[in-house]
Every structure is written in C-alpha cells, then in structure tokens.
Design a protein around this motif. Structure first.
Motif, PDB file in Angstrom:
ATOM      1  N   HIS A   1       0.816  -1.195   0.000  1.00  0.00           N
ATOM      2  CA  HIS A   1       0.000   0.000   0.000  1.00  0.00           C
ATOM      3  C   HIS A   1       0.862   1.262   0.000  1.00  0.00           C
ATOM      4  CE1 HIS A   1      -3.562  -2.349   1.977  1.00  0.00           C
ATOM      5  NE2 HIS A   1      -3.220  -2.809   0.795  1.00  0.00           N
TER       6      HIS A   1
ATOM      7  N   ARG B   1       0.092   7.914  -0.593  1.00  0.00           N
ATOM      8  CA  ARG B   1      -0.484   8.835  -1.567  1.00  0.00           C
ATOM      9  C   ARG B   1       0.138   8.561  -2.930  1.00  0.00           C
ATOM     10  NH1 ARG B   1       2.727  11.503   1.850  1.00  0.00           N
ATOM     11  NH2 ARG B   1       0.936  12.190   3.064  1.00  0.00           N
ATOM     12  N   PRO B   2      -0.522   8.913  -4.017  1.00  0.00           N
ATOM     13  CA  PRO B   2       0.051   8.717  -5.344  1.00  0.00           C
ATOM     14  C   PRO B   2       1.330   9.536  -5.517  1.00  0.00           C
ATOM     15  CG  PRO B   2      -2.302   9.165  -5.480  1.00  0.00           C
ATOM     16  CD  PRO B   2      -1.894   9.447  -4.076  1.00  0.00           C
TER      17      PRO B   2
ATOM     18  N   ARG C   1      -5.910   7.454 -10.496  1.00  0.00           N
ATOM     19  CA  ARG C   1      -5.771   7.509  -9.039  1.00  0.00           C
ATOM     20  C   ARG C   1      -4.813   8.603  -8.589  1.00  0.00           C
ATOM     21  NH1 ARG C   1      -7.383   2.708 -10.879  1.00  0.00           N
ATOM     22  NH2 ARG C   1      -8.655   1.380  -9.524  1.00  0.00           N
TER      23      ARG C   1
ATOM     24  N   HIS D   1      -3.354   0.545  -3.553  1.00  0.00           N
ATOM     25  CA  HIS D   1      -4.153   1.518  -2.815  1.00  0.00           C
ATOM     26  C   HIS D   1      -5.082   0.898  -1.779  1.00  0.00           C
ATOM     27  CE1 HIS D   1      -3.018   5.142  -5.141  1.00  0.00           C
ATOM     28  NE2 HIS D   1      -2.802   4.261  -6.099  1.00  0.00           N
TER      29      HIS D   1
ATOM     30  N   GLU E   1      -7.558  -1.070  -2.232  1.00  0.00           N
ATOM     31  CA  GLU E   1      -8.929  -1.002  -2.724  1.00  0.00           C
ATOM     32  C   GLU E   1      -9.563  -2.385  -2.767  1.00  0.00           C
ATOM     33  OE1 GLU E   1      -8.852   0.722  -6.589  1.00  0.00           O
ATOM     34  OE2 GLU E   1      -7.723   2.498  -5.961  1.00  0.00           O
TER      35      GLU E   1
END
Length: 613
Positions: free
Chosen positions: A243, A246-247, A269, A592, A594
């Motif tokens: 993970h 942040r991008p 993203r 991320h 997700e």
C-alpha cells in the motif's frame, strides 16, 4: 440463474415473495437511503477531501443505496477521487425492476439507466462495473453472503447492513455473517442499518463496534448507527506492504497493451506516470497487431481460465465503450467460435436467455457466418474485434500520463530520489517512486526470476477488394478470421492467423507460416479461404509478425518483484486485449488497498507470487 422476481404492490412498494418482505418502507427508498445509510455513516461529510472512499453493503436489492451514494458523490465538490461500492447479492433482480424502482426519483433515473447498461452476465462471482470515467466503481459479488465475503479483502470506510428482515432472511444477519463483516472494518469505520434488533446489536458490539440508537424512518422508530472502535488491538492479515500513502511518480517500461493499461489505471488515481519504450511510437511490439479478436474462453467445468477471461472482457469492454468509437476502432459484433472437436458444452444452467453470454450457436448464427447448419460452434455475444493500437493511444492520452519514445531502459538502480531508469550510456531517463515492468518478451531482463517464454506469431492481412465475400462476424477457433474492419485510409481490412512459435523472437516473415495460416483458414472457414486464395496468389496478402510474452502456466503475471518498489504486469500471451485492463486494475487496487476486481483466489492466480517456491 434467472433474475429474482419482484412483486409490485398497489402502493408502489416492491415486495419479495421469496423472502415475504418489502424492499423498503412506504416512506420511500430514496429517503431510507439518505436517512438510514448515508446519514448513519455521516456521508457525504465523512468522505470530504479523501482520496478514495470504500463502502461495503450486504444486500444490493434494487440498487438504490448505490444510486443514492453515487448521486451524492456527483453533487459533492469535495468528493473523493474514487468511490468504491462493494455489494453482495445472492438473487439479482432484472433490469426492468432496477429502472422501475429508480424511476420514482428524477435525480436517480439517469443513473439507473447507466447501471442497467452494464447489468448483464451476472453469473455467480464478482462483476466490476465502472461509471464516471472509472471514478465510481461498483463491485457486485453475486452469491451467498458468507462465501462472497470470504473472497474479498479490503478495509471499508462505511458499511451498510441492508437486506430483508432478520426474521425473513436470518443468514444475512447471522453471527457468522456479522463477524465476517467486521473483518472489513478499520478503526473509525462507520456502520448503519435500518434494523435495531437486539441480536444484531449484540453481535456487532462483541466484534468491536460502538453503537447508538438513532431516530428511525417511519414506520420504524429506531435505526442503528455506529463506528468500529474495539477495545483491543486488531491484527489484520494481508499484503499491507504494497500500500502507498499517496500517489506519486511511476515509471512504466513498455508501451503496449499492458503498459498503457497500467498507466491509465494509475493516472486515474492521481499518479504521474511516465511510459518509456525503446521504439519511437507506442504499440510497436506484439500489441501492434492490425486488429485482434476479443472473446472469452468457455469450458463446461468453468475452468480457471474461463472465469478469468470473463472478468477480463468485462474490464476491457468498459474501456472500449468509454474511449473508442464503435464501428471504426472496435465492434462488439459477437464472435463465432468453431469447435473442431465438436464439444459445444457450456456449464450446467447456461442458456441463451440466462445471464451468461456464450451458448451453442444456432442455425441462423451459423448461416450468417456462411457455415453449414450443424457445424459445432459456440456463439459469444459479448465479444468482437478491436484495433489494439487505438486503445493504447487512448490510454496514453489520459491526464497524468506521459509517453517517452526512443527510451530503451538498460538498468534500474536506487538513489535517494527513488528508482532510476537509465539507458545503456547511463543517461537518466526517468526517476520514480515505483516502476512497473510491462515490456512483453523483454520483461525478463528486469525480472529474471519470472518464468517467461517468447512466442512468435505471424498473421496474414490485407485490404478487401470490391465484392470480396467474407463473413461480417469474426470467427475464432483453430486460428481466427476478422473482416470488414475500417482501415485508416477508408478501405476495409481482413486478417487471418495466427501461428505460435515458442522460444522464437525472429521478426522476419516466413513463407512456411503464410502457408500454415492458409491451411488454418481452410479448416476454419473453407469459403473464406477460397475467396482469399487469389489474394494470396498475387501477393495481396501482407504479413505481420509479433513476439508475445507468455508465462509457464499461460496466465498473466501482475504483482511485485523481489526488488522493492518494482512490479510487473506482463505475460499476457495471446490474450492481451482480454487481460490488460483487468491486470492493471488489480495492480492499482493492491497499491491503494482497494476492493479487488476479482475474488481473492482468482487474483492470486494472476499474481507474481505464485511463481515463487
């Protein structure tokens, strides 16, 4: 699997005869969704300014909680970049009932039409639907609730406990189900339900939720709301090391289908993505095929590849519909698959009127393709042809994606600024926080531990002369035939092939392969072979050669490599159109935290980790 029947009472309230209960109270579904579920989880305020928001729902029903959340997301200037909505449903209703339920609410009616446009092929398993340029992602988990919850892994930000009453549908509210739901909660996860039943509250409290009673929506006096705040330390299993907070900056090596799909998924993203390729232009390798077939693998025993290709085609279809012009750059015409062994069996329960999208071809479909009645073949309704280079170009045009040609990467190294990609002269090409290797058969230079194999393929193609009689529907089987494809100069193209030459990277055309493709076409469609014989004889048939990359088990490889921060999305083999979008979304989801677009076991079947002993 037939659609669940919905009975509509005289007062307009939908009723399930299966469970003997209403889908919502007389007050109205929209009011219930806003007051009980969004309000119970303090939405939309709670998601304000967040990069993403993940909602888990038990019981999709008529989809009104999803539509209401989507409408609230659209209306919120401070909405998260991505909205994930994961919903479990054992008995999906028909599209007409979705439209009727939402039709009472003008603000939801248009959204319901978009939902219904993707409401197809809902066989048991996972189905990823995408809306608003891929920023609203609905993952439908079709099957029994506990089984579906076991196959999904993510931390939810909000949980909606919906479904028919505990008395009518006890499995949805059982201690085992509620315990499974709690495994998706993180510290602070909100939870909401229309029921305030003592048994439900007791189990949720035992599993770490702090609950409160709130005023219900008439005729119900009470509703439940709360947050996950256990008094103990929760230890979760999972690859959390993947993970990102942040991008950041990502470099992708390779501008074929795999690399372009990864770049687009990450850019959506918030990543700044640089795609590097040794060639001057994108799609210079195996993805530069003039036109390709998009069709699923179907087996009577629902083999792993069958389930994977169905998910892949759904993912690709969404991108084709979003980005390309149908009829010019792709066409969802359906595909007829000839079965030389005569086996046209499909899984038990499939038929042309059910949710499946493949079945034994009928006489009319065979006749339209110019094949004799009774020829063993399958008809794939959700299939067609695609010009791969057009899809790659569209993905690379996404905001946040930069393409660099003439940029051959010779080595990767690590510095204080991140991962460095340099050419043979040690000139810095790019610097990134993460790197994705998507270089086709060249991927082995950066991932020597992966079991990769080069597979050379040659096809024959050309322009259709006036009066050339070729089937308008693509054919697949032992080779394939595609015709009536608009070319760049306005003429129509045809293509036939392809050969499979393992462990070869030889790019020069071979006369023997041309003969092999002619013989393959003769078996696939004798009439087309006869019609094209003059083209081959006078040299009007051109050749195209590409080198695919395959894995040892013929499945793609999408996941981390041994070097920290370096990932792979490669080995798509001859199914690049099928797997590129799916593998890209799987990789992005893992980065991320997700919800996965696939059940966990299918995601594992695509992962690089499976190659490690």
């Amino acid at each position: 699997m037939a659609a669940a029947p919905v009975a509509w009472r005289a007062d307009g309230v939908p009723y399930s005869e299966r469970f003997g209960d209403v889908y919502h109270t007389e007050t109205g579904a929209l009011a219930q969704s806003r007051h009980v579920f969004l309000g119970g989880c303090d939405l939309p305020g709670a998601w304000s300014g967040q990069p993403q928001w993940r909602i888990l729902e038990t019981g999709f029903g008529l989809g009104l909680n999803f539509l209401t959340a989507w409408q609230a997301w659209r209306a919120d200037a401070h909405r998260p970049r991505l909205l994930h909505f994961v919903s479990v449903e054992a008995h999906p209703v028909g599209p007409e009932d979705l439209l009727r339920a939402a039709g009472a609410y003008p603000e939801l009616a248009a959204l319901a039409k978009e939902l219904v446009a993707q409401w197809h092929g809902l066989l048991p398993g996972f189905h990823r639907l995408a809306f608003d340029e891929g920023r609203v992602l609905l993952t439908l988990c079709i099957g029994d609730v506990q089984a579906m919850l076991r196959t999904q892994r993510f931390e939810a930000d909000s949980i909606f406990l919906d479904g028919f009453s505990p008395e009518r549908n006890p499995a949805m509210w059982s201690p085992d189900t509620l315990k499974a739901v709690s495994r998706f909660a993180r510290q602070g996860t909100g939870i909401a339900s229309w029921t305030y039943a003592q048994g439900v509250r007791d189990v949720l409290a035992q599993n770490g939720f702090q609950l409160e009673r709130r005023e219900g929506l008439p005729p119900r006096r009470d509703r439940l709301a709360g947050v996950f705040a256990p008094a103990w330390t929760v230890r979760r299993r999972g690859p959390v090391s993947a993970h990102v907070e942040r991008p950041g900056r990502c470099a992708v090596i390779g501008a074929g289908l795999a690399g372009a799909a990864v770049a687009a998924s990450l850019a959506r993203r918030g990543w700044q993505v640089t795609v590097l390729d040794a060639a001057e232009r994108p799609a210079a390798g195996a993805s530069g095929l003039p036109v390709g077939v998009l069709a699923p693998h179907v087996s009577p025993d629902e083999a792993l590849l069958s389930r994977l290709t169905r998910a892949g085609i759904r993912a690709t279809w969404l991108e084709l519909d979003r980005l390309l012009e149908e009829g010019r750059e792709w066409r969802g015409s359906g595909v007829l698959e000839r079965r030389p062994d005569g086996d046209t069996r499909v899984p038990v329960g499939w038929n042309a009127s059910g949710p499946n999208e493949s079945w034994p071809a009928n006489a009319a479909q065979l006749a339209d393709a110019g094949l004799p009645a009774g020829a063993p073949a399958l008809w794939h309704a959700r299939a067609g042809w695609v010009r791969p280079a057009r899809l790659i170009e569209a993905w690379l045009r996404e905001p946040g994606v930069e393409f660099l040609g003439h940029a051959p990467v010779a080595r990767l190294s690590r510095s204080a600024g991140g991962l460095q990609l340099c050419d043979a002269a040690d000139r810095l090409l790019a610097e990134a926080d993460r790197v994705v290797v998507a270089a086709g058969h060249e991927s082995g230079r950066f991932a020597p531990a992966l079991p990769l194999q080069s597979v050379r393929g040659q096809v024959a193609w050309g322009r259709m002369a006036d009066g050339l009689a070729l089937p308008s529907t693509p054919l697949n089987g032992d080779g394939h035939l595609i015709a009536h494809v608009p070319g760049d100069d306005g003429t129509l193209l045809w293509l036939a092939g392809a050969t499979f030459d393992r462990d070869s990277t030889h790019l020069a055309p071979r006369a023997a392969d041309t003969d092999a493709n002619r013989a393959r076409l003769e078996r696939l469609h004798p009439g087309a072979a006869a019609a094209l014989a003059p083209e081959f004889a006078r040299g009007g048939a051109q050749t195209w050669v590409g080198v695919r990359c395959a894995s040892g088990d013929r499945r793609p490889l999408a996941g981390p490599l041994s070097e920290p921060g370096v990932w792979a999305c490669t080995a798509l083999g001859s199914r690049g159109l099928t797997f590129a979008a799916l593998c890209a979304e799987l990789l992005a989801a893992q980065w991320h935290g997700e919800p996965l677009p696939l059940p966990a076991n299918l995601a594992k079947a695509l992962g690089t980790q499976r190659t490690r002993s």
